[in-house]
Design a protein around this motif. Structure first.
Motif, PDB file in Angstrom:
ATOM      1  N   GLY A 198       3.032   6.759  -6.653  1.00  0.00           N
ATOM      2  CA  GLY A 198       1.904   7.397  -7.318  1.00  0.00           C
ATOM      3  C   GLY A 198       1.019   6.459  -8.121  1.00  0.00           C
ATOM      4  O   GLY A 198       0.335   6.912  -9.043  1.00  0.00           O
ATOM      5  N   LEU A 218       2.873   1.632  -3.364  1.00  0.00           N
ATOM      6  CA  LEU A 218       2.078   2.204  -4.446  1.00  0.00           C
ATOM      7  C   LEU A 218       1.798   3.687  -4.198  1.00  0.00           C
ATOM      8  O   LEU A 218       1.779   4.492  -5.140  1.00  0.00           O
ATOM      9  N   LYS A 219       1.568   4.038  -2.953  1.00  0.00           N
ATOM     10  CA  LYS A 219       1.315   5.445  -2.629  1.00  0.00           C
ATOM     11  C   LYS A 219       2.549   6.300  -2.910  1.00  0.00           C
ATOM     12  O   LYS A 219       2.444   7.429  -3.430  1.00  0.00           O
ATOM     13  N   THR A 220       3.719   5.760  -2.603  1.00  0.00           N
ATOM     14  CA  THR A 220       4.961   6.517  -2.797  1.00  0.00           C
ATOM     15  C   THR A 220       5.246   6.751  -4.276  1.00  0.00           C
ATOM     16  O   THR A 220       5.686   7.842  -4.672  1.00  0.00           O
ATOM     17  N   PHE A 251       0.834  -1.207   0.000  1.00  0.00           N
ATOM     18  CA  PHE A 251       0.000   0.000   0.000  1.00  0.00           C
ATOM     19  C   PHE A 251       0.867   1.255   0.000  1.00  0.00           C
ATOM     20  O   PHE A 251       0.668   2.168  -0.812  1.00  0.00           O
ATOM     21  N   PHE A 252       1.843   1.294   0.907  1.00  0.00           N
ATOM     22  CA  PHE A 252       2.698   2.485   0.992  1.00  0.00           C
ATOM     23  C   PHE A 252       3.650   2.559  -0.199  1.00  0.00           C
ATOM     24  O   PHE A 252       4.031   3.664  -0.613  1.00  0.00           O
ATOM     25  N   GLY A 301      -1.094   0.183 -11.058  1.00  0.00           N
ATOM     26  CA  GLY A 301      -0.670  -0.334  -9.767  1.00  0.00           C
ATOM     27  C   GLY A 301      -1.059  -1.792  -9.581  1.00  0.00           C
ATOM     28  O   GLY A 301      -0.262  -2.609  -9.103  1.00  0.00           O
ATOM     29  N   LEU A 331      -1.260   4.289  -6.556  1.00  0.00           N
ATOM     30  CA  LEU A 331      -2.400   3.864  -5.754  1.00  0.00           C
ATOM     31  C   LEU A 331      -3.696   4.257  -6.458  1.00  0.00           C
ATOM     32  O   LEU A 331      -3.805   5.343  -7.020  1.00  0.00           O
ATOM     33  N   ASP A 332      -4.665   3.369  -6.437  1.00  0.00           N
ATOM     34  CA  ASP A 332      -5.953   3.583  -7.100  1.00  0.00           C
ATOM     35  C   ASP A 332      -5.783   3.760  -8.609  1.00  0.00           C
ATOM     36  O   ASP A 332      -6.412   4.620  -9.224  1.00  0.00           O
ATOM     37  N   PHE A 339      -6.403  -1.503  -2.766  1.00  0.00           N
ATOM     38  CA  PHE A 339      -5.641  -0.525  -3.544  1.00  0.00           C
ATOM     39  C   PHE A 339      -6.478   0.267  -4.541  1.00  0.00           C
ATOM     40  O   PHE A 339      -5.934   1.091  -5.277  1.00  0.00           O
TER      41      PHE A 339
END
Length: 271
Positions: A129, A125-127, A122-123, A136, A131-132, A212
């Motif tokens: 860019g 993918l967030k890092t 999760f983190f 991803g 996520l969602d 995600f």
């Protein structure tokens, strides 16, 4: 025994097996034709069949969009998985990279429960860019299915006569050229069978997709079907209709590609 009699006995023996696997599918069809009262009474077949659940399901959720997301993500991740697993399996088996332990370590990574990787991924993918996003999910599924594809491809490579590769090496072909021009065409049925399996695994995956993705633009079918479950009421009829619509692509693939799947898994793609 005459062929007709033998076929009759084989049909009778296979009937319970076919019925066992067909029963859930038939029940799903029955539920999609039930009213709310029919769902509650517990009968297998509805007393008053109705098609109202089908348009209601497509109005309640973006089913076609979810199916499209699942198809795109699963196909792209399947291609990336094959692109990663095939050279890896070839390098381990033919070039002896990693020794005897690397293949075991590769499969052991698949044995851990996927949920243990949920927070780190999760983190990650967030890092970066992603996520969602579909990209991803493609990234996660591609690497997650590499161990499965790796072990499915290994038997096909083992059955291939090594003399063919040695002859290519004598003609000046390097490992990468040998893999692409010699090995891939010979084990193509095995590659297709492996691609189908990892694609279906990605198509059916729920845990990562639910964690995600947050919008209809990126949600896949399993996540979309879960939206029919409310706080106090589950729309079983609409859920069944959405499920039937969602599994249609998988059944079509199985119908048109079963010859390649069975041939590849049974014979290893080497004649």
């Amino acid at each position: 025994m005459r062929p007709s009699g033998r076929h009759l006995w084989l049909g009778l023996a296979a009937a319970p097996i076919v019925g066992f696997f067909a029963l859930p599918f038939l029940y799903l069809i029955a539920v999609s034709l039930k009213t709310k009262d029919d769902v509650l009474n517990g009968r297998f077949w509805p007393t008053t069949p109705t098609l109202a659940n089908w348009p209601a399901a497509f109005e309640a959720a973006n089913i076609l969009g979810f199916i499209l997301n699942s198809v795109i993500v699963s196909l792209l991740s399947g291609l990336v998985t094959i692109a990663l697993a095939l050279p890896s399996a070839y390098a381990v088996l033919r070039l002896k990279i990693g020794g005897k332990w690397l293949s075991d370590v590769t499969l052991s990574s698949y044995m851990a429960p996927p949920i243990v990787a949920l927070i780190p991924l999760f983190f990650l993918l967030k890092t970066i860019g992603l996520l969602d996003t579909r990209a991803g999910l493609v990234l996660i599924y591609s690497f997650a299915n590499v161990p499965v594809a790796f072990w499915l491809l290994m038997p096909f490579l083992r059955r291939m006569p090594i003399e063919i590769e040695q002859a290519a090496a004598m003609d000046g072909a390097g490992p990468f050229r040998t893999l692409l021009q010699i090995v891939v065409p010979i084990i193509a049925p095995g590659i297709v069978a492996t691609f189908i399996i990892v694609t279906v695994l990605s198509y059916n995956e729920f845990l990562f997709a639910s964690a995600f993705t947050f919008s209809d633009a990126t949600r896949t079918l399993p996540v979309g079907i879960s939206l029919f479950q409310g706080d106090r009421l589950v729309n079983f009829g609409q859920m069944a209709a959405a499920s039937l619509a969602g599994i249609a692509p998988v059944y079509l693939v199985a119908l048109f590609m079963q010859r390649y799947l069975v041939s590849g898994l049974a014979h290893g793609g080497v004649k």
